[in-house]
Design an enzyme around this catalytic site. Structure first.
Site, PDB file in Angstrom:
ATOM      1  N   ARG A 100     -12.728  43.090  14.405  1.00  0.00           N
ATOM      2  CA  ARG A 100     -11.366  43.591  14.653  1.00  0.00           C
ATOM      3  C   ARG A 100     -11.087  44.862  13.842  1.00  0.00           C
ATOM      4  NH1 ARG A 100      -5.736  41.097  13.053  1.00  0.00           N
ATOM      5  NH2 ARG A 100      -4.397  42.058  14.620  1.00  0.00           N
ATOM      6  N   HIS A 118      -9.570  48.330  15.343  1.00  0.00           N
ATOM      7  CA  HIS A 118      -8.343  48.955  14.837  1.00  0.00           C
ATOM      8  C   HIS A 118      -8.628  50.290  14.159  1.00  0.00           C
ATOM      9  CE1 HIS A 118      -5.235  45.525  15.087  1.00  0.00           C
ATOM     10  NE2 HIS A 118      -6.179  45.345  15.986  1.00  0.00           N
ATOM     11  N   VAL A 138      -7.222  54.197  16.432  1.00  0.00           N
ATOM     12  CA  VAL A 138      -6.218  55.010  15.736  1.00  0.00           C
ATOM     13  C   VAL A 138      -6.945  56.148  15.017  1.00  0.00           C
ATOM     14  CG1 VAL A 138      -4.392  54.998  14.009  1.00  0.00           C
ATOM     15  CG2 VAL A 138      -4.788  52.954  15.401  1.00  0.00           C
ATOM     16  N   GLU A 198      -2.123  53.192   7.465  1.00  0.00           N
ATOM     17  CA  GLU A 198      -2.269  52.339   8.652  1.00  0.00           C
ATOM     18  C   GLU A 198      -2.311  50.856   8.308  1.00  0.00           C
ATOM     19  OE1 GLU A 198      -5.795  53.461  10.839  1.00  0.00           O
ATOM     20  OE2 GLU A 198      -5.245  55.574  10.771  1.00  0.00           O
ATOM     21  N   ASN A 246      -1.483  45.574  11.486  1.00  0.00           N
ATOM     22  CA  ASN A 246      -2.732  45.504  10.717  1.00  0.00           C
ATOM     23  C   ASN A 246      -2.688  44.519   9.555  1.00  0.00           C
ATOM     24  OD1 ASN A 246      -4.199  47.295  12.239  1.00  0.00           O
ATOM     25  ND2 ASN A 246      -3.662  49.081  11.016  1.00  0.00           N
ATOM     26  N   HIS A 264     -12.282  38.446  21.617  1.00  0.00           N
ATOM     27  CA  HIS A 264     -11.458  37.294  21.230  1.00  0.00           C
ATOM     28  C   HIS A 264     -12.204  35.975  21.388  1.00  0.00           C
ATOM     29  CE1 HIS A 264      -7.396  39.681  21.602  1.00  0.00           C
ATOM     30  NE2 HIS A 264      -8.169  40.083  20.618  1.00  0.00           N
ATOM     31  N   THR A 265     -13.479  36.036  21.656  1.00  0.00           N
ATOM     32  CA  THR A 265     -14.313  34.838  21.543  1.00  0.00           C
ATOM     33  C   THR A 265     -14.464  34.477  20.058  1.00  0.00           C
ATOM     34  OG1 THR A 265     -16.472  33.881  22.000  1.00  0.00           O
ATOM     35  CG2 THR A 265     -16.472  36.215  21.527  1.00  0.00           C
ATOM     36  N   ASP A 311     -19.532  33.791  22.312  1.00  0.00           N
ATOM     37  CA  ASP A 311     -20.009  33.131  23.537  1.00  0.00           C
ATOM     38  C   ASP A 311     -18.993  33.362  24.662  1.00  0.00           C
ATOM     39  OD1 ASP A 311     -17.868  31.502  22.892  1.00  0.00           O
ATOM     40  OD2 ASP A 311     -19.105  29.882  22.089  1.00  0.00           O
TER      41      ASP A 311
END
Ligand code: HEM
Length: 317
Positions: free
Chosen positions: A59, A63, A67, A85, A91, A188-189, A245
């Protein structure tokens, strides 16, 4: 003959002025040959102690890149006269900064002032994906670190309440099509979301519905119970939060996507076939994810004198 000398001279002058050197896989081959290995060892050691950090590192890369480009601007600490940031609401739950600091320190010990924090973030995310069972992919290096990190720039990050049309637009602005949006959302797994990020779906959803109708009703009750403990309660995106997965896409098919921005990918007929394709074919998901994440890692990259190699990832030189 003379003309070609002139062209070469012109190119050399331009190179000198811009200080530009192109990104490449073996960018540090002469100057810091063990860079990849140091990052990998640091990441592996951190993940052995806390496997949930794989999500944090991936992540962080996203992010960073969305930006001001992939320039490690997300790592800079706020100062008295600048809110950076990382202090934006979007964040505040980012994790993994210490892993980057540890890798940077080991690298600085071996080859001072050579390896950028932006490259460390990109390599660490790659290693985290692989550690969690995802694909391994080669990445180019040579990103320079940015000197700007301002809270207001984080408005470019997509909100979890966005519908598919808005998501497609945001990703299109960064050069990604709808299929790449779905592949990247497959990140998002890994990991969790806090109730604060999806509680709008659980009550007073809109004028016609108390609960988001695209949410499986028994799952919504489970979420409401979990979230009664408070906004910071963490809920995994899928049943295997530390494994890279197809669990996330299977969850979307069951109406168990956590964020509106997740479930909308299955509701929308433009992206639903992609979700179903990935749910059924892990090799296809891995291939598309790796292509899209490599592309993400090249977003607005700074080269040469457009940036610097920070000595400490949390502050500009
Ligand atoms: C499509 C638009 C996206 C939206 C709206 C979105 C939004 C979010 C939100 C709200 C969270 C939970 C934050 C919290 O509640 O603390 C989250 C977590 C996460 N996001 Fe995204 N995201 C998006 C795309 C991506 C992409 C492209 C990646 C990486 C390539 C990514 C990687 C992650 C990971 C790994 C987590 C879990 C973090 C952890 O467990 O610490 N996301 N995202």
């Amino acid at each position: 003959m003379v003309a070609s000398y002139v062209v070469v001279l012109f190119l050399l002058i331009e190179l000198l002025i811009s200080g530009a050197e192109a990104l490449s896989m073996d960018y540090y081959m002469m100057s810091c040959p063990f860079m990849d290995q140091i990052v990998r060892n640091t990441v592996n050691q951190a993940l052995r102690q806390d496997p949930t950090l794989a999500a944090g590192l991936l992540r962080l890369h996203f992010h960073d890149c969305f930006v001001q480009g992939c320039d490690a601007s997300v790592l800079i600490d706020s100062t008295e006269d600048n809110t950076a940031e990382k202090d934006s609401p979007a964040n505040l739950s980012l994790r993994g900064y210490e892993v980057i600091d540890t890798a940077k320190k080991s690298i600085e010990d071996q080859c001072p002032g050579v390896v950028s924090c932006a490259d460390i973030v990109a390599v660490a995310a790659r290693d985290a994906v692989f550690w969690a069972g995802g694909p391994f992919y080669e990445i180019s290096k040579g990103r320079k670190d940015g000197r700007r990190s301002k809270i207001e720039d984080t408005v470019n990050l997509p909100a979890p309440t966005l519908n598919s049309t808005a998501l497609i637009k945001v990703f299109d602005q960064h050069g990604f099509d709808a299929r790449e949006l779905v592949a990247l959302s497959g990140a998002h797994t890994l990991g969790v979301a806090r109730c604060a990020s999806f509680k709008n779906r659980l009550s007073n959803f809109d004028s016609a519905n108390d609960v988001d109708p695209t949410l499986d009703s028994s799952f919504s009750r489970t979420l409401s119970r979990a979230c009664s403990a408070g906004d910071d309660t963490q809920v995994p995106f899928d049943r295997t939060r530390n494994s890279f997965d197809t669990g996330y896409f299977n969850a979307l098919q069951r109406g168990m996507g956590l964020l509106s921005s997740d479930q909308t990918l299955f509701t929308d007929p433009r992206t639903r076939p992609v979700v179903s394709g990935y749910a059924a074919n892990v090799a296809m998901f891995f291939l598309d994810f790796q292509q899209a994440v490599i592309k993400m890692g090249l977003l607005d990259v700074k080269e040469g004198s457009q940036g610097e190699v920070r000595l400490h990832c949390r502050r500009v030189n």
